[in-house]
Structures are given as structure tokens and as C-alpha cells.
Motif scaffolding. Sequence first.
Motif, short mmCIF file in Angstrom:
data_model
loop_
_atom_site.label_atom_id
_atom_site.label_comp_id
_atom_site.label_asym_id
_atom_site.label_seq_id
_atom_site.Cartn_x
_atom_site.Cartn_y
_atom_site.Cartn_z
N VAL A 87 0.84 -1.20 0.00
CA VAL A 87 0.00 0.00 0.00
C VAL A 87 0.87 1.25 0.00
O VAL A 87 0.69 2.17 -0.82
N SER A 89 3.89 1.54 -0.96
CA SER A 89 4.60 1.63 -2.23
C SER A 89 3.71 2.23 -3.31
O SER A 89 4.13 3.07 -4.09
N GLY A 90 2.44 1.76 -3.32
CA GLY A 90 1.49 2.29 -4.30
C GLY A 90 1.21 3.76 -4.08
O GLY A 90 1.00 4.51 -5.03
N ILE A 91 1.20 4.18 -2.83
CA ILE A 91 0.95 5.60 -2.53
C ILE A 91 2.11 6.46 -3.03
O ILE A 91 1.92 7.48 -3.69
N TRP A 93 4.65 5.70 -5.17
CA TRP A 93 5.27 5.43 -6.48
C TRP A 93 5.15 6.60 -7.44
O TRP A 93 6.10 6.99 -8.09
N ARG A 94 3.95 7.16 -7.51
CA ARG A 94 3.74 8.27 -8.45
C ARG A 94 3.33 9.55 -7.74
O ARG A 94 2.70 10.44 -8.32
N ARG A 95 3.67 9.64 -6.45
CA ARG A 95 3.41 10.86 -5.70
C ARG A 95 4.69 11.29 -4.99
O ARG A 95 4.81 11.18 -3.76
N LEU A 98 4.69 13.38 -1.66
CA LEU A 98 4.21 12.94 -0.34
C LEU A 98 5.35 12.38 0.52
O LEU A 98 6.27 11.74 0.02
N VAL B 259 -1.88 3.69 -13.66
CA VAL B 259 -1.17 2.60 -12.97
C VAL B 259 -1.90 1.27 -13.23
O VAL B 259 -3.10 1.17 -12.99
N GLY B 297 -2.75 -4.57 -3.48
CA GLY B 297 -2.39 -3.65 -2.39
C GLY B 297 -1.74 -2.39 -2.95
O GLY B 297 -2.05 -1.27 -2.54
N PHE B 298 -0.85 -2.60 -3.91
CA PHE B 298 -0.17 -1.48 -4.56
C PHE B 298 -1.19 -0.61 -5.30
O PHE B 298 -1.16 0.62 -5.22
N ALA B 299 -2.13 -1.29 -5.99
CA ALA B 299 -3.18 -0.54 -6.71
C ALA B 299 -4.02 0.26 -5.73
O ALA B 299 -4.36 1.43 -5.99
N ILE B 300 -4.31 -0.33 -4.59
CA ILE B 300 -5.14 0.36 -3.60
C ILE B 300 -4.39 1.56 -3.02
O ILE B 300 -4.97 2.63 -2.80
N GLY B 301 -3.09 1.41 -2.81
CA GLY B 301 -2.28 2.55 -2.37
C GLY B 301 -2.34 3.67 -3.40
O GLY B 301 -2.53 4.85 -3.07
N SER B 302 -2.23 3.28 -4.64
CA SER B 302 -2.27 4.25 -5.73
C SER B 302 -3.64 4.93 -5.81
O SER B 302 -3.74 6.13 -6.05
N TYR B 304 -5.69 5.33 -3.23
CA TYR B 304 -5.76 6.24 -2.06
C TYR B 304 -5.04 7.55 -2.37
O TYR B 304 -5.49 8.63 -1.97
N ALA B 305 -3.94 7.44 -3.13
CA ALA B 305 -3.15 8.64 -3.45
C ALA B 305 -3.75 9.43 -4.60
O ALA B 305 -3.16 10.40 -5.04
N PHE B 324 -8.16 -7.73 0.23
CA PHE B 324 -8.03 -6.34 -0.22
C PHE B 324 -9.30 -5.85 -0.91
O PHE B 324 -9.64 -4.67 -0.85
#
Lengths: 317, 634
Positions: A87, A89-91, A93-95, A98, B259, B297-302, B304-305, B324
Motif C-alpha cells: 500500500v 509503495s502504491g501511494i 510510487w507516483r506521488r 508525499l 497505474v 495492495g499497490f493498486a489500492i495505495g495508488s 488512495y493517493a 483487499f
Amino acid sequence: MYGIRPELLDEFPEQYYCLEDYEKVAAKWCPGCGDHAVLGNIQKLCRDEQLNPAKTVFVSGIGCSSRFPHYMKTYGFHGLHGRAFPVASGIKWRRPDLNVFVITGDGDCCSIGAGAWIHAIRYNIDMTVMLFNNEIYGLTKNQTSPTSRIGTVSSTTPLGSVLPPIHPIQTTLGVSNVSFVAQTVDWNPPHLYATLKAAYKHKGFSFIHILQRCPKFQSGLVDQYTGNKENLYLLTGNDGVELSDSMKASFKNKVEHNANDIYAARTLAEQPDRIYLGVFYRNPEARRYDEYGASNLGFTVDQKISALNKELDKFAV
Amino acid sequence: MNQYPKTGKDTFQATERDPVIREHIVEIVSDSGEGAQKCGQSFAAISAKMGNGVWTVEIIPAEIQPPARTIESASGIRIRLGSRKITNMGDEVDLVVALNEQVPYARILQKAFRKGTIMLLESKWSSDESEYIRTQYAKALDDFEKIGLKIIQIPMEVECLKVVKSAKKGKNMWVLGLLCYVYDRNLEIARNQVRFTFRTKSEDVIESNILLLDAGYQWAADNLDFRFPISPIETREDMVVMNGNEAIGFGVLGAGIEVCSMYPITPATSASHMLAECFHESGGLIHQAEDEIAAIGFAIGSSYAGKTPITITSGPGIALKTEFIGLAAMAELPLVIVDVQRGGPSTGLPTKVEQGDLLAVLYGQPGDTPKIVLAASTIEECFHFVILARKIAESFRTPVFLLTDANLATGQQPFPRPNAVKDWFSPPVDQSPWKKDVPPYDWNEKTGLSRRPIPGQPFGMYTLTGLAHNEIGQVSYDPENNQKTSAYRSKKLVTFRNTLNPPQVFGDPEGDLLIVGWGSTRGAIEEAIEDLRDEGMSVSSLHLRFLSPLEPGLKEIFIKFRKVMTIEINYSDDPDDPAIGKENRRYAQLAWVLRAETLIDVDCFSNVEGQPLRPGNLKMRIRRELKELEQKVK
């Protein structure tokens, strides 16, 4: 304006964040739990670094320590057990704008999330990672964790645990592309703070192993930790941890260590009976996956439409 | 060089010997690794470019390089082409090209051939140095003749060796040339297609493949005494031709998604291959995660962002992503999840067709996990539904599933070229200040909808959690709160359903039998229904695109028919089995859902043979059903 030279006013920040700007609600951890100390020092770090709360995200998994984001007045993501790393990492990666912090526990990171942990080290995405290791499962009430010592008596091992523990520092240092590995303890706030700060300043996956007290289920370890200064060793050298001289002087044992030398770091990590405090390893040159992630940001819709059409041409009939 | 024709004719002059035909089904079968699929895909693309309707189905062995000349090694492709829009793989093969005599046995097992199917067979095995192979070959000829195949033995390798040094690679392009002659394909279009197929290879490779193509064409012209001209569809717009996975990749581009987080899994992976080639040039990136769980999980982080991402997987991946998916529903995170279904349970039939994930997707998570589920019924819909799914996900703050299957994933079909409009693309991440008095879950009591703050927005700070939470995102175990917030999440489906129209019946809106389908079976079902209606039978069909929530008005449609039956590719108990009765029968998945939704006694016809449906089989089954209905009246 008494006492202030008006021409310097421009240099005042538009907004100055105080501790209260990071404090949300009173933490609900047990009295004496090491989590409180980390929370206080993180809030202090945020204040000292003037991190914009709106640009700061605390990501956690599940466990006692993973409640952490709820106590911060920033953005937070309290997700699934063992899954804080994907999670976060996904946040990030392209921000690139932050600031990302990860809070994980010994069960969360070294057990259910071990796969994600290994790969997060390798991705080396810029984030500050705090592993709260109290060597026990607390939230589910007293089960052996993968970091529990042999012989740990718990609800799942009433006769004592039988397997040797995982040593998180040793494991982390074994993964390719590792970029920052440090160890500190919750009961030495100046060292804790200085280590958090050094980790935050490092650009990459900054991994901090925090030895932490659990007065409820690991009360036997508390005295062993805090009372015994004999096996505490302070790492000194080029590690970026800023400690006062008096702080340094309070350590009986000091070891000069080159934090750029991974072999030396691994040698230290092979001695789990000694508690080395400080930075084991750091490599600012390690490849960062978030730099790749941020490599093609900001395309306009027109650019996207023309890319789509260009690709459709290849499939045109 | 000069002995070969430069170009083919644009349109074939039908003769008495070779009258124009409406359609043909062609298969190419070979050992795995001989390039039959490349040959067939090129042939399909050439045919589509000449204006024919086309549908392809890949025949994929489970292993990469199984032992040669065995049934397990059979690899290939079916191309159905016609002078009208083709929507499914059809019934039996009209013409098959086989590179050895063993692989056709695999197709015989699948009942792919009929009496009179023409087989163009590589003849080199008849003079192989191994006596065993020679005997095998002779026996196969005998077997094939017995079942009525018309065999034409062709010295493919011998002919290839006249133009290239080694025929190990390249025989497929010689076969392509041969097929281009038989079906009167424009040779210049064919050459360009070969150039495109080998675009990443060296000039030498391209040149020798074109030589082989020309040689195959010329050999056929000199030696074959038949051709099957198939005229193009009369009026047509600008078209593109691609398979369903490529269409999903294009949908990602068209949705402005930035993404795609995935983990390799058959048959979903090729969607990311297509994206990998061009995603970076349209502002997106693929993240190949360490496992299926980390991928979502990575997609969900993305998400959220701030950017709605996509994750593409198949059944086993969905199983791993379950926790997830629950988090995305609970915390209300927009996310597009594509499930390219394959045969299950467990690892099941990785390369085969099944629609077996419907119930898992609808109900596979603990607790109540409302979500929106779409199913594409054509390759064109694979494209447009990604764009639609992204929009729904953001508007309704929810995970959205898009179901496709192995049939759509690898099937190629031409469709009108999408004309991109700005409205398709996701807006930039909102970083404007959040209104201070608006909580992070400002649920609307009537619709269940809420806006969401995105990190970076001042005053929007909140902590997302998978625990029960109140409108400010705080953990709350309050009984009333959990009841209320669960209702809000559920209500979003009601709100969404209110935006949908009742589905259109294919055929008369009332009659004896209504067939209901979903996903890739639409082409086969509608073809069967059309033929039966032409015969005067009282049967119609309905194809569902929205499976959660279901499209409205189903009950009103159903009650106008004497019987409603789903046709699906998933498991149901055989009602003819003496052990199975009304009380204990387990129904096919859509039937199960429709029975619960409408309280109508919906029947089902389904199987798990791993194959796309054939209109001929459906017609047989539907005729039987209509006959039984007739007898009931008597």
C-alpha cells in the motif's frame, strides 16, 4: 514589530506547524508500552522538519503499533495485516510530493508480511519504515512471534517456543538493493529521535528496527532491556545520527563502524546477542523504484489521446 | 523472386468451380512452438483488413514445449471468417492445416471436425527415417479417412527449403501464403501484416518470412484446384482488429488510467504485454508486483493517493486478492479489477474457457461487500467497459469488477475504431483545499454516495481504515453506526441501478423460451437464436452486462415467457442424472443469482468442457427444450 527587522519578514514561513498540528487523539496503547515514545518522537520530528500534514501519510498494517496512523493529524492508511508495504509503495510510487511513513510490527512485517517486506526492501521506494519489535503478538493476546526468542512462553507455546527467531536486521541486510538499515530502542528517546531523523533524511527505503517493550506480555524482557547496559553498543562513525556528546558519553560500549560497508554491517548483524544502536548500513546510491514511478507524470489528456490513436493505428483495418 | 506474384487481386471473380461462400472455419494445428498462432493471427488480421468478419480462438497447450508429435503438444488456432459480422467460433472446421499427423487427434477429441473437413497435411512424415513415425503417419491417414476427412498431403518443408536454409521456423509463414491463395487474400496486405508481425525482428528475418509467404502462395496457385473466396462485408466504418486482452489494454489507455498493477497469470497476462509496449508513452506505468496480493495492495495505495488504478488477473488471483477487495469496498476506494476467467476450481484449466468466477466475485468476501460487476460480451466491450468501469469506480467510490474470459482474451475480432473523447479520461488528482466542514465520508443519506479527500489536499486529513468507521473515519464499534454505514455502502448499488435501463430482448419480447446469457457467450447464443427464429421457433435471448447490481426489469421480462433458461460455461448438475432432482440440483451461477433475484424457476444449461459454445450444439439443446414445452401443453 518590536525587535523584528521588517526586511526579514519575507523569510518567515507562511505557516509554522506546531506539535498540536500532528497530534490527533490520545493513544490507547497500554501504559508503559514503547509505542508511546515513538509516537511522541515522530510528532517532534514532523514538527522539526516542518512536514506539511496534508502531504504526509502514515501507513500501517494490523497490530498494536499499527493503530499509529489514527493518532496522527496527517493522512493515514490503516490497512490489512502484513500489507502495509504494498500500500505504501502504491501511494508513493507516483506521488513524489508525499512524505510516507510505514508502521509495522514483528508479526505484521516478519511473519504474515514477510514476502512484501523482502520486496519492499528491493524496491527501495523513499519511505521511512519503523518496525516495532516487541517479540510478541499483543493485539491477539500473547502468541509467539517469529522474532520471539527460543523458549518464549506464550498462549501458543505454553512449554516455550522451539524455533530460533528471525533477526530483522540480518534479514534486511541480506536483500539486494537495501539502502538504509538502523536499530534503536524505545527507551532511549534521544537516540530514538536521532535515528528517526537520520532515517527520514535518507532518500530511499529507510528501515529502522525499534526494540520495544511490551509490559503486558513481555514484561520479563523490559528489565533485561532497560536495566542492562552491558550489551548495548553504540555505533559511531559516518552514520548521520546526530547525538550530543553527553548522550554518546552515556554509552559504556562504543563501536566504530563504517555504515557504507555492507560486509561489516552483516558481521554486526550476525551477533544478535549484542544490541548495536545506530546505522548498520546506508547506501544513497541504491536504485529507487519511485524515481521510475515518477518518470512520466503529468501527461495531458491531449497527449494521452494522441498516444492512444498512435497505438490504434497499428491495429487499424 | 520474379516467379511469385507481386500482389493478389482485390476481389475474386467467382467461378463455377469456386463460388463465393458466406463463411469458413479454418484451423491451423501444429506442435507447440511452430508458430501456428502467429500464422492464424496474421491470417485473421489480413482477413479483417480485407473487410471480412473474423473471430479467432487459440488452441493453447498447458505446457510451453510439450513432447512433439503428441496430443498434448497440439497448439493452434481457429479462424472463422465470413462475409458478415462473426461473433463466435462456430461449429465444425471446414479446412484444417496440420503440420503433423498426431496433433489433429487432439482436435478430433474436441469434436472439431466433420465429415468432409479438408485437411492440408504436411507430408514429410510419410518418408521419415523412423519407421515408427512412418507407421504412425500411415495409420493416421487411415483413421482420418475413416471419419470422412478429405486429406491433401502437401510437401510443406520440402517447399520451404527451396527458399530458406532451415524450415524449423518459418513454415508457418509458408502456410500463411498457402491460406492467402486459398482464400484469395490480397498479397500486399499479407506482406505488410508479416512486416508488422515481425516488427521487432531484423530486416533479414522479415525478408525471409515474406519470401516464405510468397512461396506458399505460389505453390498453392500451381498445385491446388480449389479456392474459397469470401467476399467482404459491404458497408463498413474504420475498423480495428485485436483480441480481448489487447482491447483491455487499449481501454486502460482510453480511460486515462496511469497505474496497472499486476502479477503474471494465464490467461490475463497478455493485457499487460500490450500495455507494456506503449503505456509509458501515454503517461502510465505497469507495476509487476511480487504476488497477487501485493498487486492489488499497490493498486489500492495508488487509488488512495488519487489515481484510479487497474489490476488484471484471473480466478486464482481473485481468490488471493479477496481481503483487499473487502478493504476497497469497506474503505470505499475506487479501483478497477479485471478478471479474465479461466477454468476452475484451484488451478483448474488455465488456458481454457469458463465463466466460473461469477459467484466468487459477487460473494467471495467475508461480510457484506457490495461492489459493481460488469461483464463484457464482445471484444469491443472489453475496450469500452474499462473506460466505463473507471468512471463508475470514481463516481461511486467503489471497486468495480470487469469480467471477461479466455474466449474473449485470445479471440480476435474487428470492431469500429474507437474515437477517443476527453470525457473518457480521468481528471488530474485534485489538490485543492478540502472544505473544512466536510468529513471524509460525507455520506448522502439517500444515495450512500460521498466525496473523498486525497492526500495533498489541505484540511482533508483522515485515516483510512478497514475497521468499522464513522463519517470522520474514526474507528467505531457503535452498533448503530455499523448498521448505518453498511446500509450506505449497499445503497450505492441501488443508486447505481437506478441509472440503468432494462436490458433489450434479442428477438420477440414474449414467447415460449427465453435464453439468458452473460459474457463471451453472446455471439454463439444470438447466432443460434437467430437461426432458430428463422425456422419459426418461439425463442428469444437476453444478455446481461451488469451482474451487480443486476439490470432492472428482469422479472417483468421473464414472466412474458413460458420458460427461462440460462446458458453458461460453468458447472451445474445434469438434470438427467437419476441422482439429481429439483430439490438437490446445483444450478449454474447466473441461474442461481436470477432465481434468487426474481423467484422465478429459472433453468440452466451449462458445462465445464473448457470450450467456447458452439451455435450448433445450442440449437440442438434449445430445440429439445422447445419440444418438451410443446409436449407439456399437449
